[in-house]
Design a protein around this motif. Structure first.
Motif, PDB file in Angstrom:
ATOM      1  N   ARG A  28       0.811  -1.233   0.000  1.00  0.00           N
ATOM      2  CA  ARG A  28       0.000   0.000   0.000  1.00  0.00           C
ATOM      3  C   ARG A  28       0.837   1.272   0.000  1.00  0.00           C
ATOM      4  N   PRO A  29       1.791   1.418   0.936  1.00  0.00           N
ATOM      5  CA  PRO A  29       2.545   2.684   0.930  1.00  0.00           C
ATOM      6  C   PRO A  29       3.388   2.870  -0.330  1.00  0.00           C
ATOM      7  N   LYS A  32       1.059   4.006  -3.054  1.00  0.00           N
ATOM      8  CA  LYS A  32       0.713   5.416  -2.847  1.00  0.00           C
ATOM      9  C   LYS A  32       1.835   6.305  -3.377  1.00  0.00           C
ATOM     10  N   LEU A  33       3.069   5.952  -3.066  1.00  0.00           N
ATOM     11  CA  LEU A  33       4.225   6.686  -3.575  1.00  0.00           C
ATOM     12  C   LEU A  33       4.228   6.677  -5.095  1.00  0.00           C
ATOM     13  N   MET A  35       1.764   6.091  -7.231  1.00  0.00           N
ATOM     14  CA  MET A  35       0.616   6.801  -7.810  1.00  0.00           C
ATOM     15  C   MET A  35       0.784   8.318  -7.706  1.00  0.00           C
ATOM     16  N   ASN A  36       1.498   8.786  -6.684  1.00  0.00           N
ATOM     17  CA  ASN A  36       1.758  10.221  -6.566  1.00  0.00           C
ATOM     18  C   ASN A  36       2.657  10.713  -7.695  1.00  0.00           C
ATOM     19  N   GLU A  41      -2.155   3.686 -12.987  1.00  0.00           N
ATOM     20  CA  GLU A  41      -2.142   2.673 -11.927  1.00  0.00           C
ATOM     21  C   GLU A  41      -1.371   1.436 -12.377  1.00  0.00           C
ATOM     22  N   LYS A 141       6.762  14.963   2.709  1.00  0.00           N
ATOM     23  CA  LYS A 141       5.546  14.561   1.988  1.00  0.00           C
ATOM     24  C   LYS A 141       5.541  15.151   0.576  1.00  0.00           C
ATOM     25  N   TYR A 145       7.697  11.996  -1.119  1.00  0.00           N
ATOM     26  CA  TYR A 145       6.538  11.201  -1.504  1.00  0.00           C
ATOM     27  C   TYR A 145       5.737  11.820  -2.653  1.00  0.00           C
ATOM     28  N   GLN A 147       3.622  14.175  -2.813  1.00  0.00           N
ATOM     29  CA  GLN A 147       2.198  14.380  -2.557  1.00  0.00           C
ATOM     30  C   GLN A 147       1.775  15.788  -2.981  1.00  0.00           C
ATOM     31  N   VAL A 151      -3.366  17.171  -0.702  1.00  0.00           N
ATOM     32  CA  VAL A 151      -3.316  15.961   0.125  1.00  0.00           C
ATOM     33  C   VAL A 151      -2.561  16.243   1.426  1.00  0.00           C
ATOM     34  N   GLU A 155      -4.059  15.804   5.172  1.00  0.00           N
ATOM     35  CA  GLU A 155      -3.447  14.865   6.128  1.00  0.00           C
ATOM     36  C   GLU A 155      -2.993  15.565   7.402  1.00  0.00           C
TER      37      GLU A 155
END
Length: 185
Positions: A28-29, A32-33, A35-36, A41, A141, A145, A147, A151, A155
């Motif tokens: 998951r993490p 997320k990285l 997809m950012n 996908e 972030k 990441y 982001q 976002v 967060e």
């Protein structure tokens, strides 16, 4: 769930259950990285899978201290290669935006910094250690990441404008810090 050290031991000993644990814990993490940074996908999933393969190959020789940080670093490298390969001159808007932001404080990549990337990375780490937790989180972030500001603000429970202002000030402070350490920007 196994500890990071246990997962590293399992992978180093070529026990496939270590890979299952790694994937269960970090799928998951890492997605997320990815997809950012990526627009697809499918590309993100492929990069994460490539990351798990690279971790499997490299852990026996490297034994990282922090498995997630090690995996995320590998993932970012794979993602950046993917972006370069897929888009050559037409990078995604998110990457262009992040690159432009960081150019404000570290300048454009050129031959002058070639070979000094590691030193600049260490100086950025030193700079981050001087920040309070809130500012460090905003910086990481956004620039680690990838982001979006929206976002990050959600967060951290802050307004988008306060995050933008914080990022602007952080870039300005980073530039001053790098200049004080002799890095020409």
């Amino acid at each position: 769930m196994c500890s990071e050290e246990k997962i590293i031991d399992l992978i180093a000993n070529r026990d496939e259950s270590g890979m299952r644990e790694l994937m269960e814990r970090y799928q998951r993490p890492l997605m997320k990285l990815a997809m950012n940074m990526l627009d697809s996908e499918e590309d993100a999933r492929e990069c994460v899978n490539d990351t798990f393969y690279e971790v499997w190959k490299s852990v026996p020789d490297n034994r990282p201290q922090y498995l997630f940080a090690y995996s995320a670093t590998i993932c970012r490298h794979i993602i950046c290669k993917r972006i370069d390969y897929d888009n050559a001159l037409k990078r995604s808007s998110n990457v262009i935006e992040l690159t432009a932001e960081m150019e404000q404080c570290i300048g454009k990549p050129d031959k002058a910094l070639e070979g000094d990337e590691h030193m600049v990375g260490e100086l950025i780490n030193t700079f981050l250690k001087t920040l309070d937790t809130d500012k460090r989180n905003i910086f990481i972030k956004r620039y680690w990441y990838s982001q979006p500001v929206k976002v990050i603000s959600k967060e951290l429970g802050k307004s988008e404008s306060s995050v933008k202002v914080a990022l602007h000030r952080l870039r300005k402070d980073l530039k001053k810090f790098l200049e004080s350490e002799g890095v020409l920007v």
